[in-house]
Write a protein that holds these residues in place. Structure first.
Motif, mmCIF file in Angstrom:
data_model
loop_
_atom_site.group_PDB
_atom_site.id
_atom_site.type_symbol
_atom_site.label_atom_id
_atom_site.label_comp_id
_atom_site.label_asym_id
_atom_site.label_seq_id
_atom_site.Cartn_x
_atom_site.Cartn_y
_atom_site.Cartn_z
ATOM 1 N N VAL A 11 0.937 -1.091 0.126
ATOM 2 C CA VAL A 11 -0.038 -0.011 0.166
ATOM 3 C C VAL A 11 0.915 1.296 0.092
ATOM 4 O O VAL A 11 1.603 1.387 0.897
ATOM 5 N N THR A 12 0.616 2.144 -0.945
ATOM 6 C CA THR A 12 1.630 3.390 -1.066
ATOM 7 C C THR A 12 0.745 4.467 -0.592
ATOM 8 O O THR A 12 -0.145 4.744 -1.041
ATOM 9 N N THR A 13 1.477 5.347 0.086
ATOM 10 C CA THR A 13 0.915 6.445 0.841
ATOM 11 C C THR A 13 1.706 7.693 0.905
ATOM 12 O O THR A 13 2.919 7.474 1.285
ATOM 13 N N ALA A 14 1.144 8.853 0.384
ATOM 14 C CA ALA A 14 2.142 9.926 0.429
ATOM 15 C C ALA A 14 2.455 10.612 1.709
ATOM 16 O O ALA A 14 1.284 10.630 2.529
ATOM 17 N N ARG A 15 3.560 11.150 2.012
ATOM 18 C CA ARG A 15 3.628 11.703 3.382
ATOM 19 C C ARG A 15 3.461 13.234 3.238
ATOM 20 O O ARG A 15 3.208 13.796 2.078
ATOM 21 N N ASN A 16 3.600 14.056 4.307
ATOM 22 C CA ASN A 16 3.012 15.242 3.993
ATOM 23 C C ASN A 16 4.401 16.069 3.944
ATOM 24 O O ASN A 16 5.406 15.287 3.852
ATOM 25 N N ASN A 17 4.271 17.355 3.485
ATOM 26 C CA ASN A 17 5.615 17.994 3.230
ATOM 27 C C ASN A 17 6.239 18.662 4.234
ATOM 28 O O ASN A 17 7.132 19.422 3.641
ATOM 29 N N ASP A 48 5.511 6.495 1.380
ATOM 30 C CA ASP A 48 5.657 5.284 2.307
ATOM 31 C C ASP A 48 5.092 4.021 1.604
ATOM 32 O O ASP A 48 4.280 4.006 1.021
ATOM 33 N N GLU A 49 5.846 3.059 1.672
ATOM 34 C CA GLU A 49 5.395 1.714 1.326
ATOM 35 C C GLU A 49 5.043 0.826 2.580
ATOM 36 O O GLU A 49 6.114 0.690 3.202
ATOM 37 N N ARG A 89 -2.772 -5.925 5.543
ATOM 38 C CA ARG A 89 -3.946 -6.831 5.221
ATOM 39 C C ARG A 89 -5.237 -5.912 4.939
ATOM 40 O O ARG A 89 -6.050 -6.522 4.202
ATOM 41 N N VAL A 90 -5.243 -5.048 5.909
ATOM 42 C CA VAL A 90 -6.505 -3.875 5.873
ATOM 43 C C VAL A 90 -5.967 -2.676 5.652
ATOM 44 O O VAL A 90 -4.782 -2.290 6.333
ATOM 45 N N PHE A 91 -6.651 -1.681 4.844
ATOM 46 C CA PHE A 91 -6.362 -0.537 4.945
ATOM 47 C C PHE A 91 -7.471 0.392 4.656
ATOM 48 O O PHE A 91 -8.754 -0.115 4.617
ATOM 49 N N LEU A 92 -7.180 1.664 4.624
ATOM 50 C CA LEU A 92 -8.457 2.583 4.051
ATOM 51 C C LEU A 92 -8.064 3.248 2.853
ATOM 52 O O LEU A 92 -7.002 3.462 2.345
#
Length: 405
Positions: free
Chosen positions: A282-288, A301-302, A306-309
């Motif tokens: 699951v790939t999610t961008a960090r704040n700046n 972030d990678e 198993r569960v995500f939003l």
């Protein structure tokens, strides 16, 4: 002598036989209420996904119904079929999956991430006089102030200095501070301190910029908006009992109250079903503005979950930065748009309702961080308004799973 057209004819016959076999399988599943059995049978669903046959018997928006327990409360959770894609396992193998998301939100509030500690160190801090400078106060009441205090005994490694009281925009002199044994300690011992605006005395601990033992001030007052370190990620991916699923993920991390009252989300399912709920990237961008020392600032972030939003991007909403997943077909159809929706706007079709009180709309978290600060996370209101709110708030969760074999 071989006929030139025979290989072509044979290939066509093979393709036709394959199509007929798939159609017959679809007819069998649809007959005699077998489709009703399918939507409660993850094994059958996973087999169809593996063989590229799921859309022959289901469509986007159809529900897969699973039994789930929240302690002694039993529910049927309906998961909407949202998307089909290829995901990556932890060993980097590719796997065909169906993305499914809970139609209703869970029946209780969850803080995305609790307000965090001001100070924490991996080494002892000797008794004596100290001070630190507050910077990065987004509300302007405390920038440039020095907090002075005296330790009458050593502050041992692992202990935290935290706010015990005072709102997010309160002047620091109107707050109380405490020394806490660790991130799970909810009581803490009062810490006497004074505030000056110049000429502090004692040994400097630095500034609240997150580069040393002092946390970034945004996270101190309103929590951290990074999915990787969030409490909700821990909760959703655990099958442990209340009181045992939360662990401190970094030195400023603080335990949320629901960690002591709620079993991990996965504990509510039949353990045999976990085999079909794949752990994928699951790939999610960090704040700046603040990334706990990780580089580059504002990167991605990678995680393997198993569960995500769901993210903004997967919800068919224009993200602040692309890369948090493909647009999901279900949300394209749900919104009825040919172009992605916008943040800061209202879409009634995005409203989700309570699993227990199914006519009651609830605020719900998305996964995506608001990139302009370290404390806001994107979410959807009870009217369908897409906006960013503070990580320390208690909102509801619509868990997403990836089903496959």
């Amino acid at each position: 002598m071989a006929l030139q057209g025979v290989p072509v004819i044979n290939a066509q016959l093979d393709a036709l036989n394959h199509l007929i076999a798939h159609q017959n399988a679809a007819i069998d599943l649809l007959a005699a209420d077998k489709r009703a059995e399918l939507v409660t049978n993850l094994e059958a669903v996973a087999e169809l996904i593996k063989n590229d046959e799921l859309l022959e018997v289901m469509d986007y928006g159809d529900r897969i119904n699973l039994a789930w327990a929240d302690g002694s409360n039993n529910y049927t959770m309906g998961f909407n079929l949202c998307h089909l894609e290829t995901a990556k396992l932890e060993d980097q193998e590719d796997i065909k999956v169906a993305d499914i998301e809970s139609h209703y939100v869970l029946p209780f509030d969850c803080v995305y991430d609790d307000p965090e500690a001001i100070y924490a160190s991996a080494s002892d801090l000797a008794a004596g006089d100290y001070y630190f400078k507050i910077v990065n106060d987004a509300w302007g009441n405390n920038n440039g102030k020095y907090v002075q205090f005296t330790l009458t005994e050593d502050l041992t490694a692992g202990k935290q200095i935290r706010k015990k009281s005072g709102g997010y925009n309160a002047a620091i002199e109107n707050c109380t501070l405490g020394i806490f044994a660790n991130g799970a300690d909810k009581t803490g011992e009062a810490l006497a301190f004074t505030v000056v605006t110049e000429n502090p005395t004692g040994t400097s601990l630095g500034e609240t910029d997150g580069t040393g033992d002092l946390n970034y001030w945004h996270c101190v007052v309103l929590g951290y908006n990074r999915w990787k370190y969030s409490a909700v990620r821990q909760y959703l991916n655990s099958d442990k009992a209340a009181g045992s699923w939360w662990t401190q993920q970094h030195k400023w991390d603080v335990k949320p109250a629901y960690a002591d009252t709620k079993d991990g989300f996965l504990k509510g399912f039949d353990p045999e079903l976990l085999h079909y709920m794949q752990v994928t990237k699951v790939t999610t961008a960090r704040n700046n503005v603040f990334n706990s020392g990780d580089t580059p600032l504002g990167g991605m972030d990678e995680t393997y979950d198993r569960v995500f939003l769901i993210s903004l991007e997967q919800s068919y909403i224009n993200p602040q930065i692309s890369g948090e997943g493909e647009y999901w077909e279900y949300y394209k159809r749900l919104l009825g748009r040919t172009t992605p929706a916008s943040t800061g706007a209202t879409y009634a079709r995005l409203i989700k309702y309570d699993l227990a009180a199914q006519t009651t709309a609830r605020y719900r978290w998305l996964r995506s961080a608001y990139r302009g600060n370290a404390y806001n996370v994107w979410n959807v209101s009870t009217s369908g308004y897409v906006y960013d709110g503070t990580a320390g708030n208690g909102l509801r969760l619509a868990p997403c799973l990836r089903i496959g074999l």
